[in-house]
Design an enzyme around this catalytic site. Structure first.
Site, PDB file in Angstrom:
ATOM      1  N   PRO A  16      10.098   3.518   2.051  1.00 39.67           N
ATOM      2  CG  PRO A  16       7.943   3.587   1.160  1.00 39.67           C
ATOM      3  CD  PRO A  16       9.335   4.085   0.931  1.00 39.67           C
ATOM      4  CB  ALA A  18       5.473  -3.162   5.182  1.00 37.84           C
ATOM      5  CD  GLN A  70       4.032   3.822   0.845  1.00 39.40           C
ATOM      6  OE1 GLN A  70       4.034   2.770   1.465  1.00 39.40           O
ATOM      7  NE2 GLN A  70       4.656   3.968  -0.307  1.00 39.40           N
ATOM      8  CB  CYS A 100       2.315  -2.739  -1.859  1.00 44.63           C
ATOM      9  SG  CYS A 100       2.523  -4.229  -0.854  1.00 44.63           S
ATOM     10  CG  ASN A 200      13.012   2.475  -4.915  1.00 44.97           C
ATOM     11  OD1 ASN A 200      12.052   1.718  -4.998  1.00 44.97           O
ATOM     12  ND2 ASN A 200      13.972   2.286  -4.026  1.00 44.97           N
ATOM     13  N   GLY A 201      15.477   1.483  -6.706  1.00 40.09           N
ATOM     14  CA  GLY A 201      15.698   0.103  -7.141  1.00 40.09           C
ATOM     15  C   GLY A 201      17.174  -0.212  -7.245  1.00 40.09           C
ATOM     16  NE  ARG A 225      15.549  -4.960  -2.313  1.00 40.42           N
ATOM     17  CZ  ARG A 225      15.473  -5.555  -3.488  1.00 40.42           C
ATOM     18  NH1 ARG A 225      15.238  -6.848  -3.555  1.00 40.42           N
ATOM     19  NH2 ARG A 225      15.634  -4.862  -4.602  1.00 40.42           N
TER      20      ARG A 225
HETATM   21  C1  LIG Z   1      10.277  -6.150   3.059  1.00 46.98           C
HETATM   22  C2  LIG Z   1       9.880  -5.017   2.146  1.00 46.98           C
HETATM   23  C3  LIG Z   1       8.848  -4.170   2.537  1.00 46.98           C
HETATM   24  C4  LIG Z   1       8.446  -3.118   1.694  1.00 46.98           C
HETATM   25  N1  LIG Z   1       7.444  -2.276   2.093  1.00 46.98           N
HETATM   26  C5  LIG Z   1       7.067  -1.246   1.299  1.00 46.98           C
HETATM   27  C6  LIG Z   1       6.041  -0.327   1.694  1.00 46.98           C
HETATM   28  O1  LIG Z   1       5.459  -0.423   2.781  1.00 46.98           O
HETATM   29  N2  LIG Z   1       5.726   0.673   0.818  1.00 46.98           N
HETATM   30  C7  LIG Z   1       6.342   0.825  -0.388  1.00 46.98           C
HETATM   31  O2  LIG Z   1       6.029   1.740  -1.147  1.00 46.98           O
HETATM   32  N3  LIG Z   1       7.337  -0.015  -0.767  1.00 46.98           N
HETATM   33  C8  LIG Z   1       7.705  -1.027   0.043  1.00 46.98           C
HETATM   34  N4  LIG Z   1       8.738  -1.839  -0.344  1.00 46.98           N
HETATM   35  C9  LIG Z   1       9.484  -1.539  -1.582  1.00 46.98           C
HETATM   36  C10 LIG Z   1      10.706  -0.658  -1.302  1.00 46.98           C
HETATM   37  O3  LIG Z   1      10.335   0.597  -0.782  1.00 46.98           O
HETATM   38  C11 LIG Z   1      11.528  -0.444  -2.588  1.00 46.98           C
HETATM   39  O4  LIG Z   1      10.696   0.156  -3.546  1.00 46.98           O
HETATM   40  C12 LIG Z   1      12.088  -1.736  -3.176  1.00 46.98           C
HETATM   41  O5  LIG Z   1      12.605  -2.577  -2.164  1.00 46.98           O
HETATM   42  C13 LIG Z   1      13.188  -1.445  -4.204  1.00 46.98           C
HETATM   43  O6  LIG Z   1      14.226  -0.704  -3.621  1.00 46.98           O
HETATM   44  P1  LIG Z   1      15.641  -1.382  -3.162  1.00 46.98           P
HETATM   45  O7  LIG Z   1      16.191  -2.096  -4.370  1.00 46.98           O
HETATM   46  O8  LIG Z   1      16.468  -0.220  -2.707  1.00 46.98           O
HETATM   47  O9  LIG Z   1      15.304  -2.356  -2.071  1.00 46.98           O
HETATM   48  C14 LIG Z   1       9.113  -2.910   0.451  1.00 46.98           C
HETATM   49  C15 LIG Z   1      10.161  -3.768   0.094  1.00 46.98           C
HETATM   50  C16 LIG Z   1      10.545  -4.813   0.906  1.00 46.98           C
HETATM   51  C17 LIG Z   1      11.679  -5.695   0.477  1.00 46.98           C
END
Ligand SMILES: Cc1cc2nc3c(=O)[nH]c(=O)nc-3n(C[C@H](O)[C@H](O)[C@H](O)COP(=O)(O)O)c2cc1C
Length: 323
Positions: A16, A18, A70, A100, A200-201, A225
């Site tokens: 997810p 936002a 979510q 968050c 995740n990450g 991302r």
């Molecule tokens: C702009 C932005 C918005 C996000 N919104 C949410 C959200 O609404 N809910 C959530 O659980 N995580 C949110 N995240 C976190 C991501 O779901 C994810 O856990 C985090 O970016 C790490 O994963 P990645 O390295 O693949 O980006 C958000 C991250 C970013 C950068």
């Protein structure tokens, strides 16, 4: 991987985001084979006030199932009621935001702040499980900060209270999105709960996905991302993990066609004005890596109509020919 009674048919799903994982983007990612997608986070409190915008965030398309909605909040009763609404809206899975980091969320005791109160996390899961037959998952972080690394404790309490899967982002709240994602904590969670664990990450390609899976032993992945302007990452990962084949990203022409279809879909769902306004950043992400990208991405920040976007696509294509 199964989450409760929901079969997830591929290894990587869309996390997810936002303001980003709206219906159009989720649909595009599902077309490229994302196991499932998740809505943007929806406020349980706002839903209790019948907030129109929050209800809109829960609108799903027929062809994006399975899909998760979510929810965020910290009051078990409100979260339980929100879970019922999410079920009514057609969700296949309900996810609880426990990660968050944004001040307006965490300073209210919601999102990542829930991790400071593991008992409350359990109460919320339990209340939601009693309110719905759908699988309930939790999306947690490593902990709140380096002094409070408690992902294992929170995951265990949530699982004991009925959570059907745990998604772990290997960073603390304090880290936001910087620093490195700690795979050890994801591995530890996996070793301590019997429900599926989704890592995740920083999963951004085959190598990082392979490392996440093999090092942590997790059951599935969530990509956030790295899917921006790059929804075909799910096909690349699926081809590799299912067939051992390494495929190339789409051609520049195909990338722009996918972008066009994505933004047209966003306009269909939101109307052209809102659709284009909210798609500017998506267009800029798609244009990353193109010749002349810096100037074209600037232009993306000004498009207001589909016609503007079609013109931009023509200019980008023309410019690539000059290579
Ligand atoms: C702009 C932005 C918005 C996000 N919104 C949410 C959200 O609404 N809910 C959530 O659980 N995580 C949110 N995240 C976190 C991501 O779901 C994810 O856990 C985090 O970016 C790490 O994963 P990645 O390295 O693949 O980006 C958000 C991250 C970013 C950068």
């Amino acid at each position: 991987m199964r989450i409760g009674n929901v079969e997830i048919s591929s290894v990587a799903s869309l996390a997810p985001l936002a303001g980003i994982t709206d219906r159009a983007f989720r649909e595009v990612c599902r077309r490229f084979g994302a196991g499932y997608g998740e809505s943007e986070m929806v406020s349980a409190k706002a839903l209790s006030f019948d907030d129109k915008k929050s209800k809109e965030l829960m609108e799903l398309s027929d062809n994006e199932h399975p899909c998760g909605i979510q929810l965020f909040g910290n009051e078990p009763l409100l979260m339980a009621n929100a879970a019922k609404l999410a079920e009514k809206a057609g969700a296949d899975i309900i996810d609880i935001n426990m990660g968050c980091p944004a001040p307006k969320i965490a300073n209210n005791g919601t999102g990542s702040a829930l991790m400071k109160n593991p008992k409350l996390c359990g109460e919320i899961v339990s209340a939601m499980k009693n309110a719905t037959d759908l699988p309930v998952t939790v999306k947690i972080r490593k902990g709140f900060d380096d002094e409070h690394v408690n992902a294992v404790e929170v995951a265990c309490i949530c699982a004991e209270n009925g959570a059907d899967a745990v998604i772990v982002h290997g960073r603390t709240r304090q880290q936001y999105y910087s620093g490195h994602c700690d795979l050890d904590i994801i591995k530890e969670v996996k070793q301590n709960v019997s429900v599926p664990v989704i890592g995740n990450g920083d999963v951004k390609d085959i190598k990082s996905a392979e490392r996440m899976l093999s090092y942590t032993g997790c059951d599935g992945l969530m990509v956030a991302r790295a899917a921006l302007g790059n929804p075909w990452i799910f096909r690349i990962l699926n081809e590799y993990f299912e067939k051992g084949i390494i495929i190339q990203p789409p051609s520049p022409e195909d990338k722009l066609r996918i972008m066009r279809e994505h933004i047209e879909l966003a306009c269909e769902y939101k109307g052209e004005r809102m659709g284009m306004l909210q798609s500017r950043k998506q267009i800029a992400w798609y244009l990353k890596g193109f010749r002349g990208a810096a100037a074209f991405r600037n232009e993306a920040g000004r498009v207001s109509t589909l016609e503007d976007m079609y013109g931009l696509i023509d200019r980008v294509l023309e410019f690539q020919k000059g290579l």
